[in-house]
Design a protein around this motif. Structure first.
Motif: not given
Length: 293
Positions: A202, A217, A220, A227
């Motif tokens: 990430p 984050h 997603f 992630v």
């Protein structure tokens, strides 16, 4: 489902390794879930229905929709309440059904649930591409070796995943700007290009796109993913594809795992078994036996 046995006339099955394609011909029928229905084999799979001739109307988890020839409808048996199959004006009633185990799809359950129970007019974009691919595979004259069937199965799963992701993005159009959607697509493409990089994380992704890790984050999470989970799933799918490829039968499992960014072989084996229910070695042996028949 009540009524399925007496209404079924015939058809054929195409074994695609990670997926199965069934072409079914029916008499007009209304299929209903019986009272006290017990969990059956196949309920942990997605079914993508393509009416070749006729109309399919379904109720899934309270959602009702109808698709005609050339459209697509996705559901799972676990929450399918009713399905009505009607012939078209020429009296024909034929459907192509793609069955994909849920663990094979790279999407999380909440994201998949947002797509299920809805019909899609497959007349443009990636939906039309998926429809034509299913139609080509449905040809009874098509002859595939087991190894080619497995490779095409992975392509089919990829196309279904692309369509599901596209549907999710369209559904979120009111909440996200085009720029935000485009960013998610570019990040996913970046991850795909760097799956073999053991440093992919990430932090490295956020740095590459000049955004914060928390924002990454959040992007997603809005699509039902994490992630790290999405990276893991993409790597698993690639290793699974290579393990099923007869042309790579002599390549050690640890080398295939390392190629796609996995570290310790024991960790890879444990993760693979957790997701697919068998070890990488067991999966490779089973698909090799299938390819010999």
């Amino acid at each position: 489902m009540r009524g399925s046995e007496t209404a079924f006339i015939g058809g054929h099955v195409v074994d695609l390794g990670v997926a199965v394609l069934e072409v079914r011909r029916y008499r007009p029928v209304r299929l209903r879930r019986e009272a006290g229905w017990r969990r059956a084999e196949g309920e942990d799979a997605i079914q993508l229905v393509l009416p070749v001739r006729g109309t399919v109307s379904a109720t899934w988890a309270g959602r009702q929709d109808t698709v005609t020839a050339g459209g697509l409808y996705a559901h799972d048996l676990a929450r399918l309440d009713e399905m009505v199959l009607r012939p078209d004006g020429h009296g024909g009633l034929e459907v192509a059904v793609v069955i994909i185990p849920k663990p094979v799809l790279p999407l999380r359950a909440p994201a998949v649930d947002a797509v299920l129970g809805h019909g899609v007019p497959a007349d443009s974009g990636v939906y039309e591409l998926l429809k034509k691919f299913i139609q080509a595979l449905s040809d009874e004259k098509l002859s595939l070796s087991p190894a080619d069937g497995q490779r095409l199965g992975m392509v089919l799963v990829d196309l279904v995943s692309v369509c599901f992701s596209s549907l999710l993005e369209c559904g979120a159009g009111g909440r996200e700007s085009y720029r935000r959607q485009d960013l998610v697509r570019r990040i996913r493409a970046h991850i795909q290009r760097h799956l073999g990089d053991h440093q992919l994380s990430p932090s490295s992704i956020a740095e590459a796109y000049h955004i914060s890790v928390s924002y990454l984050h959040r992007l997603f999470q809005e699509q039902g993913d994490t992630v790290c989970g999405w990276i893991r799933d993409q790597r698993l799918r690639c290793t699974r594809r290579d393990l099923a490829d007869a042309a790579l039968a002599d390549v050690p499992i640890r080398q295939i795992a390392a190629r796609w960014g996995f570290g310790a072989p024991a960790d890879f084996s444990r993760t693979f078994r957790k997701v697919y229910g068998e070890s990488p070695r067991e999966f490779r042996s089973r698909t090799a036996r299938t390819a010999l028949h």
